[in-house]
Design a protein around this motif. Structure first.
Motif, PDB file in Angstrom:
ATOM      1  N   LEU A  29       0.976  -1.358   0.000  1.00 35.88           N
ATOM      2  CA  LEU A  29      -0.108   0.039  -0.129  1.00 35.88           C
ATOM      3  C   LEU A  29       0.869   1.389   0.053  1.00 35.88           C
ATOM      4  CD1 LEU A  29      -2.530  -1.273   2.519  1.00 35.88           C
ATOM      5  CD2 LEU A  29      -2.890  -1.357   0.045  1.00 35.88           C
ATOM      6  N   ASN A  30       0.330   2.286   0.546  1.00 33.03           N
ATOM      7  CA  ASN A  30       1.036   3.579   0.502  1.00 33.03           C
ATOM      8  C   ASN A  30       0.584   4.446   1.592  1.00 33.03           C
ATOM      9  OD1 ASN A  30      -1.109   5.419  -0.323  1.00 33.03           O
ATOM     10  ND2 ASN A  30      -0.821   4.130  -2.133  1.00 33.03           N
ATOM     11  N   ARG A  31       1.071   5.586   1.912  1.00 30.42           N
ATOM     12  CA  ARG A  31       0.805   6.263   3.062  1.00 30.42           C
ATOM     13  C   ARG A  31      -0.755   6.818   3.277  1.00 30.42           C
ATOM     14  NH1 ARG A  31       3.282  10.375  -0.619  1.00 30.42           N
ATOM     15  NH2 ARG A  31       2.454  12.161  -0.283  1.00 30.42           N
ATOM     16  N   LYS A  32      -1.137   6.954   2.115  1.00 31.08           N
ATOM     17  CA  LYS A  32      -2.628   7.320   1.991  1.00 31.08           C
ATOM     18  C   LYS A  32      -3.743   6.379   2.760  1.00 31.08           C
ATOM     19  CE  LYS A  32      -2.360   9.667  -2.481  1.00 31.08           C
ATOM     20  NZ  LYS A  32      -2.965   9.496  -3.956  1.00 31.08           N
ATOM     21  N   MET A  33      -3.206   5.147   2.988  1.00 33.52           N
ATOM     22  CA  MET A  33      -3.910   4.206   4.047  1.00 33.52           C
ATOM     23  C   MET A  33      -4.368   4.651   5.276  1.00 33.52           C
ATOM     24  SD  MET A  33      -1.725   0.949   5.139  1.00 33.52           S
ATOM     25  CE  MET A  33      -3.273   0.554   6.253  1.00 33.52           C
ATOM     26  N   TRP A  34      -3.592   5.651   5.713  1.00 36.21           N
ATOM     27  CA  TRP A  34      -3.646   6.326   6.952  1.00 36.21           C
ATOM     28  C   TRP A  34      -4.536   7.664   7.145  1.00 36.21           C
ATOM     29  CZ3 TRP A  34      -2.289   3.217  10.678  1.00 36.21           C
ATOM     30  CH2 TRP A  34      -1.298   2.355  10.499  1.00 36.21           C
ATOM     31  N   ARG A  35      -5.124   7.659   5.972  1.00 29.89           N
ATOM     32  CA  ARG A  35      -5.976   8.952   5.837  1.00 29.89           C
ATOM     33  C   ARG A  35      -7.180   9.277   6.705  1.00 29.89           C
ATOM     34  NH1 ARG A  35      -9.695   8.188   0.683  1.00 29.89           N
ATOM     35  NH2 ARG A  35     -11.354   9.417   1.844  1.00 29.89           N
ATOM     36  N   ARG A  36      -7.762   8.291   7.364  1.00 33.48           N
ATOM     37  CA  ARG A  36      -8.651   8.259   8.642  1.00 33.48           C
ATOM     38  C   ARG A  36      -8.164   8.752   9.748  1.00 33.48           C
ATOM     39  NH1 ARG A  36     -14.301   8.451   6.905  1.00 33.48           N
ATOM     40  NH2 ARG A  36     -14.646   6.981   5.242  1.00 33.48           N
ATOM     41  N   GLN A  37      -7.037   8.727  10.135  1.00 36.97           N
ATOM     42  CA  GLN A  37      -6.217   8.981  11.343  1.00 36.97           C
ATOM     43  C   GLN A  37      -5.602  10.339  11.508  1.00 36.97           C
ATOM     44  OE1 GLN A  37      -5.637   5.546   9.872  1.00 36.97           O
ATOM     45  NE2 GLN A  37      -7.464   5.440  11.277  1.00 36.97           N
ATOM     46  N   VAL A  38      -5.791  11.171  10.093  1.00 37.43           N
ATOM     47  CA  VAL A  38      -4.988  12.470  10.250  1.00 37.43           C
ATOM     48  C   VAL A  38      -5.827  13.435  10.921  1.00 37.43           C
ATOM     49  CG1 VAL A  38      -4.334  14.422   8.862  1.00 37.43           C
ATOM     50  CG2 VAL A  38      -3.810  12.009   8.036  1.00 37.43           C
ATOM     51  N   GLU A  39      -7.198  13.604  10.604  1.00 34.27           N
ATOM     52  CA  GLU A  39      -7.675  14.799  11.221  1.00 34.27           C
ATOM     53  C   GLU A  39      -8.342  14.579  12.629  1.00 34.27           C
ATOM     54  OE1 GLU A  39     -12.121  17.243  10.416  1.00 34.27           O
ATOM     55  OE2 GLU A  39     -11.326  15.341   9.056  1.00 34.27           O
ATOM     56  N   PRO A  40      -8.383  13.464  13.200  1.00 28.10           N
ATOM     57  CA  PRO A  40      -8.509  13.269  14.660  1.00 28.10           C
ATOM     58  C   PRO A  40      -7.313  13.593  15.322  1.00 28.10           C
ATOM     59  CG  PRO A  40      -9.828  11.297  13.425  1.00 28.10           C
ATOM     60  CD  PRO A  40      -8.854  12.139  12.306  1.00 28.10           C
ATOM     61  N   LEU A  41      -6.226  13.140  14.985  1.00 28.99           N
ATOM     62  CA  LEU A  41      -4.977  13.304  15.665  1.00 28.99           C
ATOM     63  C   LEU A  41      -4.500  14.803  15.629  1.00 28.99           C
ATOM     64  CD1 LEU A  41      -4.924  10.223  15.540  1.00 28.99           C
ATOM     65  CD2 LEU A  41      -2.476  10.464  15.696  1.00 28.99           C
ATOM     66  N   VAL A  42      -4.718  15.405  14.471  1.00 26.42           N
ATOM     67  CA  VAL A  42      -4.300  16.965  14.277  1.00 26.42           C
ATOM     68  C   VAL A  42      -5.286  17.588  15.327  1.00 26.42           C
ATOM     69  CG1 VAL A  42      -4.308  18.882  12.735  1.00 26.42           C
ATOM     70  CG2 VAL A  42      -3.300  16.823  12.026  1.00 26.42           C
ATOM     71  N   ASN A  43      -6.595  17.303  15.078  1.00 21.35           N
ATOM     72  CA  ASN A  43      -7.587  18.131  15.984  1.00 21.35           C
ATOM     73  C   ASN A  43      -7.118  17.889  17.652  1.00 21.35           C
ATOM     74  OD1 ASN A  43      -8.667  19.047  13.740  1.00 21.35           O
ATOM     75  ND2 ASN A  43     -10.428  17.439  13.915  1.00 21.35           N
ATOM     76  N   PHE A 253     -10.521   2.476  16.404  1.00 23.76           N
ATOM     77  CA  PHE A 253      -9.026   2.406  16.213  1.00 23.76           C
ATOM     78  C   PHE A 253      -8.414   3.771  16.625  1.00 23.76           C
ATOM     79  CE2 PHE A 253      -5.028   3.553  13.964  1.00 23.76           C
ATOM     80  CZ  PHE A 253      -4.189   2.245  14.261  1.00 23.76           C
ATOM     81  N   ASN A 254      -9.123   4.733  16.099  1.00 20.90           N
ATOM     82  CA  ASN A 254      -8.795   6.080  16.587  1.00 20.90           C
ATOM     83  C   ASN A 254      -8.848   6.445  18.034  1.00 20.90           C
ATOM     84  OD1 ASN A 254      -7.887   6.522  13.855  1.00 20.90           O
ATOM     85  ND2 ASN A 254      -9.851   7.758  13.331  1.00 20.90           N
ATOM     86  N   GLY A 255      -9.957   5.820  18.720  1.00 27.62           N
ATOM     87  CA  GLY A 255     -10.168   6.029  19.938  1.00 27.62           C
ATOM     88  C   GLY A 255      -9.123   5.421  20.895  1.00 27.62           C
ATOM     89  N   HIS A 256      -8.486   4.098  20.515  1.00 24.83           N
ATOM     90  CA  HIS A 256      -7.532   3.533  21.147  1.00 24.83           C
ATOM     91  C   HIS A 256      -6.173   4.223  21.085  1.00 24.83           C
ATOM     92  CE1 HIS A 256      -9.919   0.264  22.637  1.00 24.83           C
ATOM     93  NE2 HIS A 256     -10.556  -0.119  21.562  1.00 24.83           N
ATOM     94  N   LEU A 257      -6.166   4.840  19.857  1.00 24.64           N
ATOM     95  CA  LEU A 257      -4.923   5.410  19.520  1.00 24.64           C
ATOM     96  C   LEU A 257      -4.471   6.677  20.376  1.00 24.64           C
ATOM     97  CD1 LEU A 257      -2.031   5.326  17.916  1.00 24.64           C
ATOM     98  CD2 LEU A 257      -3.266   6.392  16.137  1.00 24.64           C
TER      99      LEU A 257
END
Length: 279
Positions: A29-43, A253-257
């Motif tokens: 794959l590539n780095r785009k597979m983490w698209r769902r993690q970006v906004e919650p962590l930045v916020n 996933f985002n909640g646990h991370l």
């Protein structure tokens, strides 16, 4: 974005400000597979760094991309380029193997580790035979068949039914666009990895382990092994998803991370320091 790291162009993204979290994608794959993690962590106040491993996404294929050391060296090179001394590193599948190598050779650069559907053991005989068959198929020009074989195990039946969703449609595009030489190099890197089972006790930094109950690539038992032997495991969870659990079950996933990352902030203020230690 792109940067010249260790002599070749590497694709990456850098979002937000705060303690740094570096995500390492899986194969093929590539780095785009983490698209769902970006906004919650930045916020939530974190700096999110995504990167393409050599030969995938926007990163050039190195001659020595068949060695996990090469990928770990690139991660350190990118952190140096971005002025990040230490980062929490989250690796999924092959990205987890790169994370093991990073912990083994550059422990001072990692403030915390998140292992997602990955395993510490090396290949057994059956797996070595299977990888050899896949490499032989690539050598024989059967690239499309190899790509489809990976798609069948990467996605659960329910995810395949949702293949028209933006996430799953993109997954199909990423796998089907992977170049034969990159696929072969990745197979070599994965197959040649070290067995870290006996070394887990040495990784004393805070860790999070995420497994997937429906994973057709990594058996959930490997997450249990990690949790049992890592001395400072914050939590081990098994989500009801497949190998792409960070996409299929992104909210859980985002909640646990995020919960894990928040525990690190008070004692890891130096993660985002611009000074880069020698290593």
């Amino acid at each position: 974005m792109k940067a010249k790291i260790n002599g070749v162009q590497i694709g990456y993204d850098d979002f937000g400000k705060g303690p740094a979290v570096l995500f390492v994608h899986g194969y093929p794959l590539n780095r785009k597979m983490w698209r769902r993690q970006v906004e919650p962590l930045v916020n939530d106040g974190f700096r999110v760094i995504l990167t393409d491993l050599s030969g995938f996404g926007e990163s050039e294929l190195r001659e020595d991309a068949g060695d996990l050391h090469t990928h770990a060296d690139d991660l350190v090179g990118l952190l140096n380029y971005l002025g990040v001394g230490r980062a929490v590193v989250c690796g999924i599948s092959m990205g987890g193997y790169v994370l093991f190598d990073l912990l083994d050779r550059y422990p001072k650069r990692v403030a915390g580790a998140c292992f997602v559907v990955t395993r510490p053991v090396g290949d057994d005989v059956q797996e070595r035979v299977k990888r050899a068959e896949l490499r032989r198929a690539l050598d024989n020009g059967e690239t499309d068949q190899v790509r489809e074989a990976f798609l069948r195990v990467l996605m659960t039946p329910s995810a395949r039914k949702k293949s028209r969703s933006p996430d799953m449609r993109e997954v199909c595009e990423w796998v089907r666009s992977a170049e034969p030489l990159s696929l072969a190099a990745g197979l070599n890197a994965i197959g040649g990895r070290k067995d870290y089972t006996s070394l887990l006790k040495n990784f004393s930094l805070p860790t999070l382990v995420v497994g997937a109950e429906l994973d057709r690539v990594i058996h959930p038992l490997h997450s249990e092994i990690l949790a049992r032997h890592l001395p400072n495991c914050f939590r081990a969870v098994s989500l009801k998803g497949g190998h792409l659990v960070n996409l299929e079950k992104f909210q859980a996933f985002n909640g646990h991370l995020l919960e894990f990352l928040r525990t690190l902030v008070p004692r890891s203020r130096d993660m985002a320091e611009p000074s880069v230690p020698s290593s």
